[in-house]
Design an enzyme around this catalytic site. Structure first.
Site, PDB file in Angstrom:
ATOM      1  N   LYS A  69       0.822  -1.222   0.000  1.00 33.98           N
ATOM      2  CA  LYS A  69       0.000   0.000   0.000  1.00 33.98           C
ATOM      3  C   LYS A  69       0.850   1.262   0.000  1.00 33.98           C
ATOM      4  O   LYS A  69       2.063   1.243   0.186  1.00 33.98           O
ATOM      5  CB  LYS A  69      -0.957  -0.016   1.199  1.00 33.98           C
ATOM      6  CG  LYS A  69      -2.135  -0.966   1.008  1.00 33.98           C
ATOM      7  CD  LYS A  69      -3.158  -0.844   2.127  1.00 33.98           C
ATOM      8  CE  LYS A  69      -4.373  -1.728   1.856  1.00 33.98           C
ATOM      9  NZ  LYS A  69      -5.380  -1.628   2.940  1.00 33.98           N
ATOM     10  N   ARG A  99      -3.410  -9.703   6.094  1.00 31.63           N
ATOM     11  CA  ARG A  99      -3.990  -9.878   4.756  1.00 31.63           C
ATOM     12  C   ARG A  99      -2.915  -9.476   3.751  1.00 31.63           C
ATOM     13  O   ARG A  99      -2.499  -8.319   3.712  1.00 31.63           O
ATOM     14  CB  ARG A  99      -5.242  -9.018   4.598  1.00 31.63           C
ATOM     15  CG  ARG A  99      -5.949  -9.168   3.262  1.00 31.63           C
ATOM     16  CD  ARG A  99      -7.218  -8.319   3.216  1.00 31.63           C
ATOM     17  NE  ARG A  99      -7.929  -8.492   1.960  1.00 31.63           N
ATOM     18  CZ  ARG A  99      -7.708  -7.756   0.856  1.00 31.63           C
ATOM     19  NH1 ARG A  99      -6.788  -6.794   0.878  1.00 31.63           N
ATOM     20  NH2 ARG A  99      -8.403  -7.974  -0.258  1.00 31.63           N
TER      21      ARG A  99
END
Length: 276
Positions: free
Chosen positions: A223, A257
């Site tokens: 991210k 995750r």
């Protein structure tokens, strides 16, 4: 730690669980379009499971910045045949469905999914919370602000992020629990509607927004808090991802995750050896 009742069985974990991301979309920010066609998807699921994934997270709606909004019909057409194939091939693996739409959640649970992973925490579809609550379905409740159309642009949090996330969790949990005992996993929504510094604050302060002893999921894989901080790209953010996953484990994360299962499993093993 994580404990889930689904399909008449209990799944208990004595160490943090690894959730492998299986994007079915052509336009996800990191691996969109990499796995098109059932053979490719099944092969990648095999790889993640062989590397140690405890959960496979299927997603058919991209939530990257500036993503297009697809219809319920298109999401279902991507999701349901794939879910059927994955469940047939891997009858024992836990399957999570990344959707904020109640009708996709319903269809998926009917086809053998175990967990609903809702990026909106029940705020994008007002039918989701009653459906989850009445049926006591394992549910990942993620924090977000704004609406589906503005999930990356509006209502950006720039201060007191842990308290704001905690209050959101409390409000949504109160609604869910009005339907009885629930199975909830909390996700602070790193990368959604927060400044980069606030995203790091969420990573540092996991217990500041944990409600009771509910498990916390951390999703930071490739991210922007990583690649913007390091002035690189999502494709080159694996090392940074592993560093922050390690920190998340040390701070008490119960689920990671991830796109890269092998590296996350190795981080879990090494953190476990330190007894932190």
């Amino acid at each position: 730690m994580l404990r889930i009742k689904t399909r008449g069985h209990f799944f208990s974990f004595d160490r943090p669980a690894i959730m492998g991301i299986m994007n079915l979309t052509p336009d996800s920010f990191f691996d969109g379009g990499n796995y098109q066609g059932l053979n490719s998807i099944i092969e990648h699921c095999h790889k993640m499971i062989s590397e140690g994934a405890d959960i496979i997270d299927l997603g058919a709606f991209s939530t990257r910045p500036n993503c297009g909004i697809i219809s319920d019909k298109e999401e279902a057409e991507r999701m349901i045949p794939t879910l059927k194939a994955v469940r047939k091939e891997f009858p024992d693996i836990l399957i999570s469905i990344d959707t904020f739409r109640q009708n996709i959640a319903y269809q998926s649970i009917e086809e053998g999914a175990d967990i609903i992973n809702d990026i909106s925490g029940g705020t994008f579809d007002d039918k989701m919370i009653p459906y989850i609550g009445k049926n006591h379905i394992p549910y990942i409740l993620m924090h977000i602000t704004g609406k589906m159309e503005t999930m990356h642009q509006a209502d950006i949090i720039s201060d007191n992020v842990c308290e704001k996330v905690r209050q959101f969790f409390k409000n949504q949990l109160d609604i869910l629990r009005s339907f009885g005992e629930q199975q909830v996993i909390l996700d602070p929504g790193i990368g959604f509607n927060k400044t980069i510094e606030c995203n790091f604050d969420l990573l540092k302060g996991i217990d500041d927004y944990r409600i009771g002893n509910l498990p916390i999921l951390i999703g930071i894989s490739h991210k922007s808090l990583i690649y913007k901080t390091l002035d690189t790209t999502p494709a080159k953010a694996l090392n940074g991802t592993t560093v922050l996953n390690t920190i998340a484990l040390m701070r008490g994360a119960d689920i990671l995750r991830v796109h890269d299962v092998k590296e996350a499993v190795e981080a879990r093993i090494l953190v476990g050896k330190t007894n932190i």
